[in-house]
Design an enzyme around this catalytic site. Structure first.
Site, PDB file in Angstrom:
ATOM      1  N   ARG A 134      -7.506  10.619   0.390  1.00  0.00           N
ATOM      2  CA  ARG A 134      -7.529   9.661   1.497  1.00  0.00           C
ATOM      3  C   ARG A 134      -6.770  10.203   2.712  1.00  0.00           C
ATOM      4  O   ARG A 134      -7.116   9.899   3.854  1.00  0.00           O
ATOM      5  CB  ARG A 134      -6.964   8.318   1.053  1.00  0.00           C
ATOM      6  CG  ARG A 134      -7.871   7.615   0.064  1.00  0.00           C
ATOM      7  CD  ARG A 134      -7.525   6.163  -0.124  1.00  0.00           C
ATOM      8  NE  ARG A 134      -8.528   5.498  -0.957  1.00  0.00           N
ATOM      9  CZ  ARG A 134      -8.740   4.195  -0.993  1.00  0.00           C
ATOM     10  NH1 ARG A 134      -7.996   3.390  -0.239  1.00  0.00           N
ATOM     11  NH2 ARG A 134      -9.673   3.670  -1.764  1.00  0.00           N
ATOM     12  N   SER A 190       0.482   2.893  -1.961  1.00  0.00           N
ATOM     13  CA  SER A 190       1.098   1.652  -2.446  1.00  0.00           C
ATOM     14  C   SER A 190       2.426   2.011  -3.076  1.00  0.00           C
ATOM     15  O   SER A 190       2.489   2.912  -3.919  1.00  0.00           O
ATOM     16  CB  SER A 190       0.210   0.963  -3.492  1.00  0.00           C
ATOM     17  OG  SER A 190      -0.837   0.246  -2.883  1.00  0.00           O
TER      18      SER A 190
END
Length: 423
Positions: free
Chosen positions: A388, A350
């Site tokens: 991730r 993000s």
């Protein structure tokens, strides 16, 4: 934190901005508190001025041998009222601050309306999901079969949402962090910074993590906080400062452990490494002049995309809608990587601009062109979440026999290992 002068100038606009986020109108409440506080401050200042005048008059009269009892009585009466007013000012100031600090940042005009992630807008997609000749497995299936991803031992050590990585998977995670740091410092102009993972409440407050997200963070017995992201200490390095204009933009990057309680995440991503209490992340932070922040937001997002492109991971950039944009952000781009095991796009980065929202909370300013201090703009972005990214590499580079091919750019960090195999 919000600019109270802007709210006074356009209360309806302020409420309309909150409504986009599904928040109730508060401008009238804030303005009442503001008027009461300013009235009390004005009266207090007038009494303080009167007291100084009276004190001079008393001194002059005493030198002349005159009676000053009436003036002394007025001073005594004024003192009691000033104490009362000071208490009133402090109380109203606290109420006003408590109200404002819990309100989210105002959204950029380009942020689309919408209540949740279903209204996010795809900006672009890079790369095509690979077609496998077999049914691809999820990362935890691969990791456990390799004998290098151990959730059972981690659970005995620490509880749920932890993992022990071993052997070449542990090295692959380390390689990813080093590759990201080398890319951001060598090609993208960020300064590598090693930061504490324990910070005080002021640092958490200044980066809008308190009081809103106290329940999502871990706190030590001595009152410090384990960082939820290196954004907190990196951004807080400019807290309380007035920076020379010529040092902007500041671009900082750190690889750190991050800690989140994952409050409210019960039942979500309980298998595997997607949602952990402790994880590694490379975080980028930029401190800019206001007129540069939009371009810096695009630049930062491109820096994160470069990591995925170098690794050969298909991804898409999403512009988050109003209801999915974080509390402190004015605008956010999410990067979502394709995970073949899940057959889904999942967030891996993000990148957000907070404009002057954080800067007001931490009083971070720079010397503008007219010589007057002005608030900086702050931006933050994952470049990337290491765990991730490990998941994305394992799932995209898996082979039918359960082995995992190491991407070319990571092999120098893996002593030349090309394929990770069991045993």
């Amino acid at each position: 934190m919000h600019d109270l002068r802007a709210l006074r100038a356009d209360p309806d606009g302020f409420d309309a901005a909150l409504k986009r986020r599904g928040e109730p109108a508060v401008a009238s409440t804030v303005l009442v508190l503001d008027r009461e506080r300013r009235a009390a401050e004005t009266e207090l200042q007038e009494l303080q001025s009167r007291r100084r005048t009276i004190s001079k008059e008393i001194g002059a009269l005493r030198r002349k041998g005159c009676d000053t009892s009436d003036l002394e009585a007025e001073v005594a009466s004024g003192k009691a009222r000033m104490e009362e007013l000071q208490t009133q000012v402090d109380t109203l100031d606290g109420q006003l601050r408590n109200t404002l600090e819990r309100l989210p940042n105002q959204l950029d005009a380009t942020v689309p309306d919408g209540a949740d992630e279903s209204s996010n807008v795809q900006v672009h997609q890079k790369g095509t999901p690979k077609e496998f000749a077999f049914t691809p497995r999820e990362h935890y299936e691969l990791g456990e079969a390799l004998g290098m991803m151990d959730f059972e031992t981690a659970s005995r050590l620490s509880g749920t949402r932890f993992v022990v990585l071993r052997g070449q998977l542990a090295r692959l995670e380390r390689a990813l962090g080093q590759y990201m740091l080398d890319l951001h410092t060598g090609s993208n102009g960020y300064e590598e910074t090693a930061v504490p993972v324990l910070v005080n409440s002021e640092a958490m407050y200044g980066t809008d993590k308190l009081p809103k997200f106290a329940d999502q963070s871990f706190r030590t017995e001595d009152g410090r906080w384990l960082i939820p992201t290196a954004e907190v200490p990196l951004t807080a390095t400019v807290s309380g400062q007035i920076l020379p204009a010529d040092v902007l933009p500041l671009r900082l990057v750190a690889l750190s452990s991050c800690f989140r309680s994952e409050a409210g995440a019960a039942g979500r991503d309980t298998r595997g490494m997607l949602r952990q209490h402790q994880f590694q992340k490379v975080e980028m932070v930029s401190i800019t002049a206001p007129e540069e922040s939009d371009a810096e937001h695009e630049r930062m997002t491109r820096c994160a995309e470069m990591v995925l492109e170098g690794l050969g991971i298909p991804y898409r950039r999403m512009l988050l809608c109003a209801g999915d944009t974080g509390f402190g952000a004015a605008k956010t781009f999410d990067l979502e990587a394709w995970l073949p095991g899940q057959q889904a796009w999942r967030e891996i980065s993000s990148c957000s601009t907070t404009r002057d929202f954080q800067a007001r909370r931490m009083n971070a300013r720079f010397r503008a062109g007219d010589g007057k201090p002005a608030f900086v703009h702050t931006l933050n972005g994952s470049g990337l979440a290491v765990g991730r990214t490990l998941i994305a590499v394992m799932e995209n580079y898996q082979n039918e026999d359960g082995s995992v091919t190491v991407p070319d750019v990571l092999r120098p960090y893996m002593a030349g290992v090309e394929v990770i195999r069991a045993g």
